[in-house]
Design a protein around this motif. Structure first.
Motif, PDB file in Angstrom:
ATOM      1  N   LEU A  96       0.822  -1.202   0.000  1.00 42.09           N
ATOM      2  CA  LEU A  96       0.000   0.000   0.000  1.00 42.09           C
ATOM      3  C   LEU A  96       0.861   1.259   0.000  1.00 42.09           C
ATOM      4  CD1 LEU A  96      -2.608  -1.118   2.683  1.00 42.09           C
ATOM      5  CD2 LEU A  96      -2.981  -0.937   0.221  1.00 42.09           C
ATOM      6  N   PRO A  97       0.507   2.247  -0.839  1.00 40.15           N
ATOM      7  CA  PRO A  97       1.256   3.505  -0.820  1.00 40.15           C
ATOM      8  C   PRO A  97       1.016   4.267   0.472  1.00 40.15           C
ATOM      9  CG  PRO A  97      -0.640   3.680  -2.278  1.00 40.15           C
ATOM     10  CD  PRO A  97      -0.560   2.249  -1.853  1.00 40.15           C
ATOM     11  N   CYS A 118       4.317   0.166   1.887  1.00 37.55           N
ATOM     12  CA  CYS A 118       4.375  -0.836   2.946  1.00 37.55           C
ATOM     13  C   CYS A 118       3.736  -2.124   2.444  1.00 37.55           C
ATOM     14  CB  CYS A 118       3.648  -0.356   4.204  1.00 37.55           C
ATOM     15  SG  CYS A 118       4.702   0.613   5.292  1.00 37.55           S
ATOM     16  N   PRO A 119       4.447  -3.238   2.552  1.00 39.95           N
ATOM     17  CA  PRO A 119       3.991  -4.494   1.952  1.00 39.95           C
ATOM     18  C   PRO A 119       2.854  -5.164   2.715  1.00 39.95           C
ATOM     19  CG  PRO A 119       6.046  -4.840   3.092  1.00 39.95           C
ATOM     20  CD  PRO A 119       5.787  -3.365   3.158  1.00 39.95           C
ATOM     21  N   LEU A 120       1.749  -4.450   2.798  1.00 40.00           N
ATOM     22  CA  LEU A 120       0.511  -5.022   3.328  1.00 40.00           C
ATOM     23  C   LEU A 120      -0.451  -5.202   2.168  1.00 40.00           C
ATOM     24  CD1 LEU A 120      -0.173  -2.874   6.513  1.00 40.00           C
ATOM     25  CD2 LEU A 120       0.369  -5.292   6.478  1.00 40.00           C
ATOM     26  N   PRO A 121      -1.106  -6.345   2.060  1.00 37.05           N
ATOM     27  CA  PRO A 121      -2.112  -6.506   1.003  1.00 37.05           C
ATOM     28  C   PRO A 121      -3.337  -5.656   1.296  1.00 37.05           C
ATOM     29  CG  PRO A 121      -2.120  -8.403   2.458  1.00 37.05           C
ATOM     30  CD  PRO A 121      -0.947  -7.561   2.884  1.00 37.05           C
ATOM     31  N   ALA A 122      -3.970  -5.162   0.248  1.00 44.25           N
ATOM     32  CA  ALA A 122      -5.170  -4.346   0.418  1.00 44.25           C
ATOM     33  C   ALA A 122      -6.239  -5.098   1.193  1.00 44.25           C
ATOM     34  CB  ALA A 122      -5.709  -3.920  -0.948  1.00 44.25           C
ATOM     35  N   GLU A 123      -6.290  -6.421   1.005  1.00 48.15           N
ATOM     36  CA  GLU A 123      -7.330  -7.240   1.619  1.00 48.15           C
ATOM     37  C   GLU A 123      -7.085  -7.484   3.108  1.00 48.15           C
ATOM     38  OE1 GLU A 123      -5.674  -7.943  -1.112  1.00 48.15           O
ATOM     39  OE2 GLU A 123      -7.246  -7.522  -2.609  1.00 48.15           O
ATOM     40  N   TYR A 124      -5.975  -6.987   3.632  1.00 45.51           N
ATOM     41  CA  TYR A 124      -5.730  -7.117   5.070  1.00 45.51           C
ATOM     42  C   TYR A 124      -6.823  -6.402   5.861  1.00 45.51           C
ATOM     43  CZ  TYR A 124      -3.489  -6.542   9.600  1.00 45.51           C
ATOM     44  OH  TYR A 124      -3.230  -6.535  10.940  1.00 45.51           O
ATOM     45  N   THR A 126     -10.841  -4.636   5.946  1.00 49.43           N
ATOM     46  CA  THR A 126     -12.177  -4.839   5.398  1.00 49.43           C
ATOM     47  C   THR A 126     -13.025  -3.596   5.632  1.00 49.43           C
ATOM     48  OG1 THR A 126     -12.048  -7.206   5.894  1.00 49.43           O
ATOM     49  CG2 THR A 126     -14.226  -6.313   5.436  1.00 49.43           C
ATOM     50  N   PRO A 127     -13.542  -2.953   4.545  1.00 47.81           N
ATOM     51  CA  PRO A 127     -13.237  -3.262   3.143  1.00 47.81           C
ATOM     52  C   PRO A 127     -11.775  -2.975   2.830  1.00 47.81           C
ATOM     53  CG  PRO A 127     -14.446  -1.200   3.306  1.00 47.81           C
ATOM     54  CD  PRO A 127     -14.448  -1.796   4.679  1.00 47.81           C
ATOM     55  N   LYS A 128     -11.329  -3.389   1.681  1.00 47.77           N
ATOM     56  CA  LYS A 128      -9.907  -3.304   1.346  1.00 47.77           C
ATOM     57  C   LYS A 128      -9.413  -1.860   1.401  1.00 47.77           C
ATOM     58  CE  LYS A 128     -10.216  -2.842  -3.688  1.00 47.77           C
ATOM     59  NZ  LYS A 128      -9.453  -1.590  -3.803  1.00 47.77           N
ATOM     60  N   ALA A 129      -8.156  -1.711   1.775  1.00 44.11           N
ATOM     61  CA  ALA A 129      -7.530  -0.385   1.820  1.00 44.11           C
ATOM     62  C   ALA A 129      -6.889  -0.081   0.472  1.00 44.11           C
ATOM     63  CB  ALA A 129      -6.483  -0.328   2.921  1.00 44.11           C
ATOM     64  N   ASP A 130      -6.918   1.193   0.091  1.00 40.86           N
ATOM     65  CA  ASP A 130      -6.274   1.634  -1.144  1.00 40.86           C
ATOM     66  C   ASP A 130      -4.987   2.397  -0.879  1.00 40.86           C
ATOM     67  OD1 ASP A 130      -8.250   0.907  -3.369  1.00 40.86           O
ATOM     68  OD2 ASP A 130      -9.540   1.942  -1.940  1.00 40.86           O
ATOM     69  N   TYR A 131      -4.862   2.968   0.324  1.00 41.31           N
ATOM     70  CA  TYR A 131      -3.630   3.668   0.675  1.00 41.31           C
ATOM     71  C   TYR A 131      -3.586   3.870   2.181  1.00 41.31           C
ATOM     72  CZ  TYR A 131      -6.657   7.858   0.655  1.00 41.31           C
ATOM     73  OH  TYR A 131      -7.656   8.767   0.888  1.00 41.31           O
ATOM     74  N   LEU A 132      -2.417   4.272   2.676  1.00 39.60           N
ATOM     75  CA  LEU A 132      -2.201   4.591   4.084  1.00 39.60           C
ATOM     76  C   LEU A 132      -1.886   6.078   4.178  1.00 39.60           C
ATOM     77  CD1 LEU A 132       0.145   1.586   4.986  1.00 39.60           C
ATOM     78  CD2 LEU A 132      -2.315   1.734   5.403  1.00 39.60           C
ATOM     79  N   LEU A 133      -2.641   6.786   5.008  1.00 39.57           N
ATOM     80  CA  LEU A 133      -2.464   8.231   5.156  1.00 39.57           C
ATOM     81  C   LEU A 133      -1.788   8.540   6.480  1.00 39.57           C
ATOM     82  CD1 LEU A 133      -3.139  11.104   4.037  1.00 39.57           C
ATOM     83  CD2 LEU A 133      -5.246  10.971   5.403  1.00 39.57           C
ATOM     84  N   ARG A 134      -0.682   9.281   6.418  1.00 42.72           N
ATOM     85  CA  ARG A 134       0.025   9.674   7.634  1.00 42.72           C
ATOM     86  C   ARG A 134      -0.818  10.686   8.409  1.00 42.72           C
ATOM     87  NH1 ARG A 134       4.180   7.375  10.134  1.00 42.72           N
ATOM     88  NH2 ARG A 134       5.311   7.208   8.156  1.00 42.72           N
ATOM     89  N   VAL A 135      -1.107  10.379   9.676  1.00 47.44           N
ATOM     90  CA  VAL A 135      -1.977  11.231  10.494  1.00 47.44           C
ATOM     91  C   VAL A 135      -1.175  12.391  11.076  1.00 47.44           C
ATOM     92  CG1 VAL A 135      -3.433  11.308  12.551  1.00 47.44           C
ATOM     93  CG2 VAL A 135      -3.491   9.305  11.054  1.00 47.44           C
ATOM     94  N   LEU A 150      -0.579   5.604  10.786  1.00 50.18           N
ATOM     95  CA  LEU A 150      -1.006   5.470   9.404  1.00 50.18           C
ATOM     96  C   LEU A 150      -2.461   5.010   9.398  1.00 50.18           C
ATOM     97  CD1 LEU A 150       2.080   3.697   7.761  1.00 50.18           C
ATOM     98  CD2 LEU A 150       1.517   6.133   7.763  1.00 50.18           C
ATOM     99  N   LEU A 151      -3.327   5.822   8.810  1.00 53.60           N
ATOM    100  CA  LEU A 151      -4.737   5.466   8.679  1.00 53.60           C
ATOM    101  C   LEU A 151      -4.940   4.737   7.362  1.00 53.60           C
ATOM    102  CD1 LEU A 151      -7.670   5.806   9.809  1.00 53.60           C
ATOM    103  CD2 LEU A 151      -7.827   7.827   8.314  1.00 53.60           C
ATOM    104  N   ALA A 152      -5.427   3.498   7.435  1.00 55.23           N
ATOM    105  CA  ALA A 152      -5.755   2.749   6.226  1.00 55.23           C
ATOM    106  C   ALA A 152      -7.072   3.277   5.678  1.00 55.23           C
ATOM    107  CB  ALA A 152      -5.854   1.260   6.541  1.00 55.23           C
ATOM    108  N   VAL A 153      -7.089   3.593   4.375  1.00 56.75           N
ATOM    109  CA  VAL A 153      -8.240   4.267   3.778  1.00 56.75           C
ATOM    110  C   VAL A 153      -8.765   3.475   2.583  1.00 56.75           C
ATOM    111  CG1 VAL A 153      -9.101   6.407   2.752  1.00 56.75           C
ATOM    112  CG2 VAL A 153      -7.287   6.495   4.477  1.00 56.75           C
ATOM    113  N   HIS A 154     -10.069   3.263   2.578  1.00 57.09           N
ATOM    114  CA  HIS A 154     -10.767   2.677   1.437  1.00 57.09           C
ATOM    115  C   HIS A 154     -11.346   3.810   0.607  1.00 57.09           C
ATOM    116  CE1 HIS A 154     -13.365   0.096  -0.944  1.00 57.09           C
ATOM    117  NE2 HIS A 154     -14.421   0.778  -0.547  1.00 57.09           N
TER     118      HIS A 154
END
Length: 225
Positions: A96-97, A118-124, A126-135, A150-154
């Motif tokens: 994920l970017p 960061c080598p996390l799969p989007a499917e880690y 739910t629902p899948k993440a498209d990116y990680l946003l630095r808070v 890092l906030l995972a964002v769909h």
């Protein structure tokens, strides 16, 4: 889960799961008490501690919604996964970017915003993440979203009242809780030091960049749902 739950504990656990699935965040002690007919939030706390002892949940102290499910936090050290520098056009799986500072007017996933992968799969998530946003900042600290996380964002524009969203208001991208009634939108912080942001959609532009689906603590620690 290390030990079986009592019937009442199962009801509490099921309500937590239902709330998280429907709203994207856990209930407060008061909400549990109201939904299940307890006399006070203290009764909710007793059941939550019993669930924690049995391994059904994990409690994050000093937050109103600090309940996590073990299935949402299997990673102990994200840095050990060797996040790579950003590449303009990745040709293989990199994960994920990670989005850092977002320039005004540019798409949130523009190459210049990507710090690394960061080598996390989007499917880690739910629902899948498209990116990680630095808070940035502490406006959402009461739900366990802290400075540097890092906030995972769909990515979606379809959101429900009560969800935590990444919103673009004029030139600012912010993480807040969303509520809409007619033309009026309120973006609320989870920190009493911050006032809600009131928006009239007839006169102000608001873009929803996505909904929060998880948190990676400190950007290099535990993964939290």
């Amino acid at each position: 889960m290390s030990r079986p739950l009592t019937a009442r504990q199962q009801h509490v656990y099921d309500f937590i799961v239902k709330t998280m699935n429907e709203l994207g965040y856990p209930p407060t002690r008061a909400e549990i008490a109201k939904a299940l007919g307890f006399r006070s939030p203290n009764a909710s706390e007793e059941h939550l501690r019993a669930l924690e002892r049995k391994g059904a949940i994990r409690i994050i102290r000093n937050t109103s919604r600090g309940i996590r499910l073990p299935a949402q936090e299997p990673l102990e050290n994200v840095d050990s996964l060797s996040c790579e520098p950003a590449l303009p056009e990745p040709t293989a799986f990199q994960g994920l970017p990670v989005i850092g500072e977002v320039a005004a007017g540019n798409p949130i996933l523009a190459t210049e915003h990507i710090d690394r992968y960061c080598p996390l799969p989007a499917e880690y998530f739910t629902p899948k993440a498209d990116y990680l946003l630095r808070v940035r900042g502490l406006s959402m600290k009461d739900v366990g979203i802290l400075e540097g996380d890092l906030l995972a964002v769909h990515r979606t524009e379809r959101v429900r009242n009560g969800q935590i969203v990444v919103a673009r208001l004029e030139e600012e991208v912010t993480v807040k809780r969303f509520h809409r009634q007619g033309h009026q939108v309120t973006l609320s912080a989870e920190n009493s030091d911050f006032s809600p942001i009131a928006i009239d959609l007839r006169h102000q532009a608001l873009e929803i960049e996505g909904v929060g689906v998880g948190v990676i603590r400190g950007g290099n620690g535990q993964a939290l749902g």
